[in-house]
Write an enzyme that holds these catalytic residues in place. Structure first.
Site, PDB file in Angstrom:
ATOM      1  N   CYS A  53       5.555  28.232  17.067  1.00  0.00           N
ATOM      2  CA  CYS A  53       5.974  29.109  15.957  1.00  0.00           C
ATOM      3  C   CYS A  53       4.797  29.981  15.504  1.00  0.00           C
ATOM      4  CB  CYS A  53       6.463  28.250  14.798  1.00  0.00           C
ATOM      5  SG  CYS A  53       6.703  29.165  13.278  1.00  0.00           S
ATOM      6  N   CYS A  56       3.646  28.954  11.764  1.00  0.00           N
ATOM      7  CA  CYS A  56       3.105  27.640  11.377  1.00  0.00           C
ATOM      8  C   CYS A  56       1.571  27.717  11.190  1.00  0.00           C
ATOM      9  CB  CYS A  56       3.457  26.591  12.432  1.00  0.00           C
ATOM     10  SG  CYS A  56       5.092  25.842  12.191  1.00  0.00           S
ATOM     11  N   HIS A 121       7.640  23.805   8.767  1.00  0.00           N
ATOM     12  CA  HIS A 121       8.508  24.617   9.601  1.00  0.00           C
ATOM     13  C   HIS A 121       9.990  24.340   9.303  1.00  0.00           C
ATOM     14  CE1 HIS A 121       9.387  26.867  13.309  1.00  0.00           C
ATOM     15  NE2 HIS A 121      10.270  25.938  13.598  1.00  0.00           N
ATOM     16  N   ASN A 161      15.625  37.367   5.136  1.00  0.00           N
ATOM     17  CA  ASN A 161      16.756  37.205   6.050  1.00  0.00           C
ATOM     18  C   ASN A 161      16.751  35.766   6.485  1.00  0.00           C
ATOM     19  OD1 ASN A 161      17.806  39.777   6.199  1.00  0.00           O
ATOM     20  ND2 ASN A 161      16.395  40.394   7.805  1.00  0.00           N
ATOM     21  N   SER A 169      14.796  35.789  13.467  1.00  0.00           N
ATOM     22  CA  SER A 169      14.400  35.225  14.760  1.00  0.00           C
ATOM     23  C   SER A 169      13.624  33.911  14.629  1.00  0.00           C
ATOM     24  CB  SER A 169      13.562  36.247  15.516  1.00  0.00           C
ATOM     25  OG  SER A 169      12.529  36.721  14.671  1.00  0.00           O
ATOM     26  N   HIS A 172      11.224  29.293  10.506  1.00  0.00           N
ATOM     27  CA  HIS A 172      10.157  28.959   9.543  1.00  0.00           C
ATOM     28  C   HIS A 172      10.437  29.701   8.226  1.00  0.00           C
ATOM     29  CE1 HIS A 172       5.959  27.375   9.006  1.00  0.00           C
ATOM     30  NE2 HIS A 172       6.177  28.054   7.888  1.00  0.00           N
ATOM     31  N   HIS A 174      10.388  31.969   5.391  1.00  0.00           N
ATOM     32  CA  HIS A 174       9.532  33.107   5.051  1.00  0.00           C
ATOM     33  C   HIS A 174      10.369  34.283   4.565  1.00  0.00           C
ATOM     34  CE1 HIS A 174      10.913  34.347   9.061  1.00  0.00           C
ATOM     35  NE2 HIS A 174      10.516  35.575   8.772  1.00  0.00           N
ATOM     36  N   GLN A 176       9.902  38.803   3.644  1.00  0.00           N
ATOM     37  CA  GLN A 176       9.076  39.975   3.905  1.00  0.00           C
ATOM     38  C   GLN A 176       8.954  40.807   2.639  1.00  0.00           C
ATOM     39  OE1 GLN A 176       9.552  41.947   7.720  1.00  0.00           O
ATOM     40  NE2 GLN A 176      11.382  40.701   8.042  1.00  0.00           N
ATOM     41  N   GLU A 190      20.576  52.577  -7.960  1.00  0.00           N
ATOM     42  CA  GLU A 190      20.717  51.732  -9.145  1.00  0.00           C
ATOM     43  C   GLU A 190      20.013  52.343 -10.355  1.00  0.00           C
ATOM     44  OE1 GLU A 190      21.205  47.372  -7.022  1.00  0.00           O
ATOM     45  OE2 GLU A 190      19.582  47.681  -8.431  1.00  0.00           O
ATOM     46  N   LEU A 324      31.361  43.861   8.530  1.00  0.00           N
ATOM     47  CA  LEU A 324      31.737  45.103   7.840  1.00  0.00           C
ATOM     48  C   LEU A 324      32.011  46.145   8.921  1.00  0.00           C
ATOM     49  CD1 LEU A 324      29.210  45.214   4.846  1.00  0.00           C
ATOM     50  CD2 LEU A 324      31.648  44.813   4.712  1.00  0.00           C
ATOM     51  N   GLU A 328      36.029  49.229   6.685  1.00  0.00           N
ATOM     52  CA  GLU A 328      34.853  49.083   5.817  1.00  0.00           C
ATOM     53  C   GLU A 328      33.735  50.060   6.183  1.00  0.00           C
ATOM     54  OE1 GLU A 328      34.938  44.612   6.580  1.00  0.00           O
ATOM     55  OE2 GLU A 328      35.191  44.906   4.436  1.00  0.00           O
TER      56      GLU A 328
HETATM   57 ZN   LIG Z   1      20.168  45.696  -7.256  1.00  0.00          ZN
HETATM   58 ZN   LIG Z   2       6.763  27.352  11.866  1.00  0.00          ZN
END
Ligand SMILES: [Zn+2]
Ligand SMILES: [Zn+2]
Ligand SMILES: [Zn+2]
Length: 357
Positions: A53, A56, A121, A161, A169, A172, A174, A176, A190, A324, A328
């Site tokens: 990984c 890690c 992990h 995600n 992918s 682990h 995490h 971004q 907004e 969607l 949609e």
């Molecule tokens: Zn918002």
């Molecule tokens: Zn890991």
């Protein structure tokens, strides 16, 4: 045909005042049979440390960089950044002609960071303790403050995600954080809506929405002293939620330690319920909207109201997701289950994680 309108049986559109858009609700369709794609329910047991990984502790990444042997959260600059800081400025042509009117460009410099939630992990937010999630919130806050000092950056978009079905992918834990010179389209829409609502009503749209949801909590799924999580009235994803700060707080930088502890508590309770819904590690895209790190004017900051969106794709079990597509993509988003029914389902599950029972 009945003579009164039935929200559980009659199709209708609901307005999203945050993005000035509509969603079509077709509650009578929840019973239709499903013959589409079934996702794999991955019940693999992951190790606490995976030598392959790239997230890690102590491991070497593809670029040759070596991760620190970190013990709680860990931040590094993404090796394959979507935006980079070292590029020349883009010179906007000023001549008013057809090409310049229709083929518009902005240069965007920025930085992308990866934030590991834990050295382990095989954990996810719902499996972490509240103090561990507080560390994650502390790391988000530190990064927000750091980006405020880099005056050329406008916005910090923090997002996670989770799960292969959301295109993640690496399991682990995490997230971004992308920091850009430009204000991205979603928070820009907004802020425009918050500005318009304030001009028309003199109040904050999200403070007012909070009031409505707390008065009649049929869409509230979790709450504590500082935050509520609701399936918003205008939700698109089946089990979408909106996490709202009860006070008008513009960004992570303004939260007290008690509020940060409450946010950690709420994130944990919400994600445990998500996992319990279909007894699977619940996939989602999650992220927060808050004041730009460097607002153009004080209004832009004062109008902002910290909140988080959770967009999970699962529809009816661990293996059936919503896409969607079709109407949609070409018409407007559509849902079958009503937000009120979705909130009932999330509230009905156990508050203890299924793997710990
Ligand atoms: Zn918002
Ligand atoms: Zn890991
Ligand atoms: Zn507000």
């Amino acid at each position: 045909m009945t003579s009164t309108f039935d929200f559980n049986n009659n199709s209708h559109r609901r307005y999203n005042p945050l993005t000035d858009s509509w969603v079509l609700v077709s509650p009578h369709r929840t019973q239709r049979p499903w013959l589409g794609q079934q996702e794999k329910n991955l019940t693999d047991v992951l190790p606490a440390y995976d030598p392959k990984c790239y997230l890690c502790p102590g491991n070497t990444r593809a670029t040759g960089a070596v991760n620190d042997k970190y013990g709680s959260t860990y931040v590094f600059v993404n090796d394959y950044q979507a935006v980079k800081d070292d590029q020349p400025p883009y010179e906007q042509p000023t001549e008013n002609n057809l090409r310049n009117r229709l083929l518009r460009v902005q240069g965007v410099a920025g930085n992308c960071y990866v934030i590991c939630f834990s050295p382990n992990h095989n954990v996810t937010l719902p499996l972490m303790t509240v103090p561990e999630i507080e560390n994650v919130i502390g790391t988000w806050t530190d990064l927000y403050l750091k980006m405020q000092s880099e005056t050329k950056f406008r916005y910090l978009q923090i997002f996670e995600n989770k799960g292969a079905s959301m295109g993640c992918s690496n399991p682990h834990p995490h997230c971004q954080a992308w920091c850009t010179e430009s204000l991205p389209s979603e928070p820009a829409k907004e802020i425009l809506s918050l500005r318009k609502y304030k001009a028309e009503n003199g109040t904050c749209l999200l403070c007012d929405y909070n009031t409505i949801e707390m008065e009649d909590p049929k869409r509230v799924v979790v709450s504590n002293d500082s935050f509520i999580a609701v399936v918003p009235f205008w939700a698109i994803w089946p089990f979408e939620t909106l996490v709202l700060s009860k006070s008008h707080t513009t960004s992570l930088a303004e939260f007290t330690p008690a509020q940060k502890a409450d946010l950690a508590d709420l994130i944990q309770k919400l994600t445990v319920r998500y996992d319990n819904l279909f007894e699977t590690s619940f996939p989602y895209s999650m992220g927060m909207h808050q004041a730009p790190v460097n607002p153009l004017d004080s209004d832009e900051k004062d109008l902002s109201h910290f909140h988080m969106h959770f967009y999970p794709p699962l529809l009816r079990g661990a293996t059936v997701r919503k896409f969607l597509v079709g109407y949609e993509m070409l018409g407007e988003p559509q849902r079958d289950l009503t937000p009120e029914q979705a909130a009932d389902r999330i509230r009905a599950v156990d508050e203890v994680h299924y793997s710990k029972k």
